[in-house]
Design an enzyme around this catalytic site. Structure first.
Site, PDB file in Angstrom:
ATOM      1  N   SER A 170      17.249  47.110  50.049  1.00  0.00           N
ATOM      2  CA  SER A 170      16.790  47.761  51.265  1.00  0.00           C
ATOM      3  C   SER A 170      16.662  46.818  52.457  1.00  0.00           C
ATOM      4  CB  SER A 170      15.439  48.433  51.014  1.00  0.00           C
ATOM      5  OG  SER A 170      14.483  47.486  50.562  1.00  0.00           O
ATOM      6  N   HIS A 198      18.758  53.666  48.372  1.00  0.00           N
ATOM      7  CA  HIS A 198      19.682  53.468  49.486  1.00  0.00           C
ATOM      8  C   HIS A 198      21.135  53.612  49.057  1.00  0.00           C
ATOM      9  CE1 HIS A 198      16.556  52.171  52.326  1.00  0.00           C
ATOM     10  NE2 HIS A 198      15.976  51.657  51.258  1.00  0.00           N
ATOM     11  N   LYS A 226      15.741  59.531  52.520  1.00  0.00           N
ATOM     12  CA  LYS A 226      16.758  58.662  53.132  1.00  0.00           C
ATOM     13  C   LYS A 226      18.008  59.489  53.405  1.00  0.00           C
ATOM     14  CE  LYS A 226      14.503  54.602  51.330  1.00  0.00           C
ATOM     15  NZ  LYS A 226      13.277  55.304  50.903  1.00  0.00           N
TER      16      LYS A 226
END
Length: 605
Positions: A170, A198, A226
């Site tokens: 990240s 991610h 996300k």
């Protein structure tokens, strides 16, 4: 301590952070969004908004309770079924956040006798989850399969071995070598636990993540806040894993359910991600363009993902650059410790809706701020990892064991170094190790702190009107480790784990910051079981890796057997009191070890 005194101490601490360029504040997103993790631009998608609105009408605004206490709704099951179909999992479980998900998985799986092998730069949720579990934690070098393999070999004793990693990191934007980790998991009978926060939505078939088709993957966490544009997180795995989480995952059992409206929006987001692959194509194209534009302007970048970090050299420079860019209309934020280990960087996040013209304008603004405000950043300096020799108490034989390990390292042809950070009393253990192990002065630097009174560290320091600080010891340790990064370093503590350094810090705080494996030295006879097991429990609660146990004194078969039962797989060595304490006696003990027994050498890798 009064409330006013506590408040004053807290204000001083925050003031110190701000003075060091580490100040933080809450602010709304403004300007061109190159900060949030809404990679695919779904947070404002009308289809997701409508799905949430419909769920609000049906279920109301609140979740009302934990899912096991009537907080469960059909919307949760619908989202979980959609996620399982997307991710190719037997089953999924929805939790309020990725932090909850990682805590639940690691706390549930990690048992006494297990080993968690954790990447050095894992997200805080993985670190905290490992601490909540009851397994031994061993930290391997970031994205380093070679170091991981060494540690897997050393963990052969474990009941179960779990490799805990993020698939896309990240902060630095790099992709973990998951294929290498899966191969090692197969070779050493280990299991992968992968945080895909991610990666989900951005990589893999239908955006299902980088670990979607790998073997030996036991659990995956997929965050909804996300690329999916909503919130919450799924744990994906077998039916057995999900059942275990429902029964024993504290972060699931004891927290209010995710909002049904959130679950409905997640179900719709999954459908959009699966059916619109062009969004993934656009976000990766934007990241490629930004890196090329910054490189052309002389600005360094890290990683390969849609996270594009720009190292700028210091926390202060990162804050200054971020402020400049925000004033120019670009919402770009700074990364500073403890989010990153040291220095500072800008974290730029590319989105599917970033137009080429906007990317070029942003690259120009970043380059201008970089040229004006960034400081020269030194390349990362490689350091060695020490092996710490610690006792359950004082006068248990730590120094003799340290000298013994120095001799063992010499016999293997290793460049070995010894250091005792804190010494109390006039008799220097460093001199003893030099004499017994025949190690040079250059290879055994003097203690960072030498106190005359033969007492606990805090009392000896108070007698001289001073205070021993963990930060100073850690800085001295890093200086030594950087000076000889290829050496085998042995550090010896001043007494046991909870020896106070002062009114606020103890030796355990220093060892936690050092994050080094431990060789524990204990007495062999009566009383050692309680002292040893309590120390091991305290070490493991701090995430420390116990490499071996030495029992010093007359042989006690019963204690050795009991400790072997309670500490399965921890190599245990019996060292009797030596009739004559000299180099020849140490070498004699080493020569008497069973032929082919490489456990001692394994400590010195």
């Amino acid at each position: 301590m009064t409330t006013a005194t506590i408040d004053d101490a807290l204000r001083q601490e925050v003031a110190r952070w701000r003075a060091e360029g580490l100040g933080r504040s809450l602010s709304e997103a403004t300007g061109f969004d190159a900060c949030t993790n809404d990679y695919l631009g779904l947070a404002g998608d009308a289809r997701l908004v409508q799905a949430a609105r419909d769920a609000l009408e049906r279920f109301g605004v609140g979740a009302r309770a934990a899912r096991l206490l009537a907080g469960h709704a059909a919307a949760h099951e619908d989202a979980e079924r959609a996620a399982a179909a997307w991710l190719g999992a037997e089953r999924c479980l929805l939790l309020p956040s990725g932090y909850h998900a990682n805590l639940a998985v690691l706390q549930t799986l990690a048992r006494p006798g297990d080993v968690l092998l954790s990447d050095a730069r894992n997200h805080a949720s993985l670190i905290d989850g490992a601490r909540l579990g009851r397994a031994e934690v061993d930290v391997f070098a970031h994205d380093d399969p070679v170091d991981l393999e060494r540690r897997l070999r050393a963990a052969a004793h474990a009941r179960a071995r779990y490799i805990v990693v993020e698939s896309v990191h990240s902060t630095d934007g790099t992709l973990a070598p998951l294929a290498d980790y899966a191969r090692l998991a197969e070779t050493y009978d280990a299991w992968l636990i992968v945080d895909e926060a991610h990666a989900a939505g951005l990589y893999g078939p239908e955006g299902a993540g980088l670990a979607a088709e790998l073997p030996r993957v036991l659990a995956r966490t997929i965050t909804g806040g996300k690329a999916l544009g909503v919130a919450g997180a799924f744990v994906a795995g077998s039916d057995a894993l999900i059942e275990a989480l429902v029964h024993r995952g504290r972060a699931f059992v004891f927290t209010t359910a995710p909002l049904p409206a959130m679950a409905a929006a997640l179900e719709r987001a999954i459908d959009v991600v699966r059916s619109e692959p062009e969004r993934r194509t656009r976000v990766h194209a934007a990241a490629t363009m930004l890196r090329a534009a910054l490189t052309a302007r002389g600005v360094p970048t890290l990683g390969t993902s849609p996270i594009v970090p720009v190292p700028v050299g210091s926390p202060q420079a990162a804050s200054a650059c971020a402020t400049r860019l925000q004033e120019a209309g670009f919402d770009i934020r700074a990364l500073r410790p403890p989010t990153v280990p040291e220095g500072g960087a800008l974290r730029i996040v590319c989105h599917a809706d970033h137009a080429p013209a906007d990317t070029e304008r942003m690259a120009t603004a970043v380059a201008d701020a970089y040229d004006d405000l960034a400081v020269a950043a030194e390349a990362p300096v490689r350091t060695a990892q020490p092996l710490v020799i610690m006792g359950t108490d004082t006068d248990v034989g730590k120094t003799v064991v340290a000298a013994l390990l120095v001799r063992a390292a010499h016999a293997e042809g290793k460049d070995v170094r010894y250091w005792k950070p804190v010494q109390t009393g006039a008799d220097l253990d460093t001199d003893t190790v030099r004499r017994l192990a025949t190690i040079s002065d250059d290879a055994s630097p003097a203690p960072a702190v030498q106190l005359a009174l033969p007492a606990s560290v805090d009392q000896a320091a108070a007698a001289e009107g001073t205070e021993v600080r963990c930060a100073d010891l850690l800085a001295a340790a890093q200086t030594h480790l950087r000076a000889a990064p290829d050496a085998c370093w042995l550090f010896e503590t001043a007494g046991g784990l909870r020896v106070p350094f002062g009114p606020r810090e103890d030796q355990g705080d220093f060892l936690r910051a050092l994050a080094a494996p431990i060789v524990l030295v204990a007495r062999s006879g009566l009383g050692t079981l309680n002292h040893t097991l309590l120390t091991v429990e305290a070490l493991r609660r701090r995430g420390a890796s116990l490499r071996a146990l030495f029992l010093v004194g007359p042989k006690h078969v019963g204690n050795e057997r009991t400790l072997a039962t309670w500490l399965p797989g921890v190599p245990t060595f019996a060292l009797p009191w030596l009739n004559q304490l000299d180099t020849a006696a140490l070498d004699g003990w080493l020569a008497d070890q069973p032929p082919g027994d490489r456990r001692l050498v394994g400590l010195l890798r």
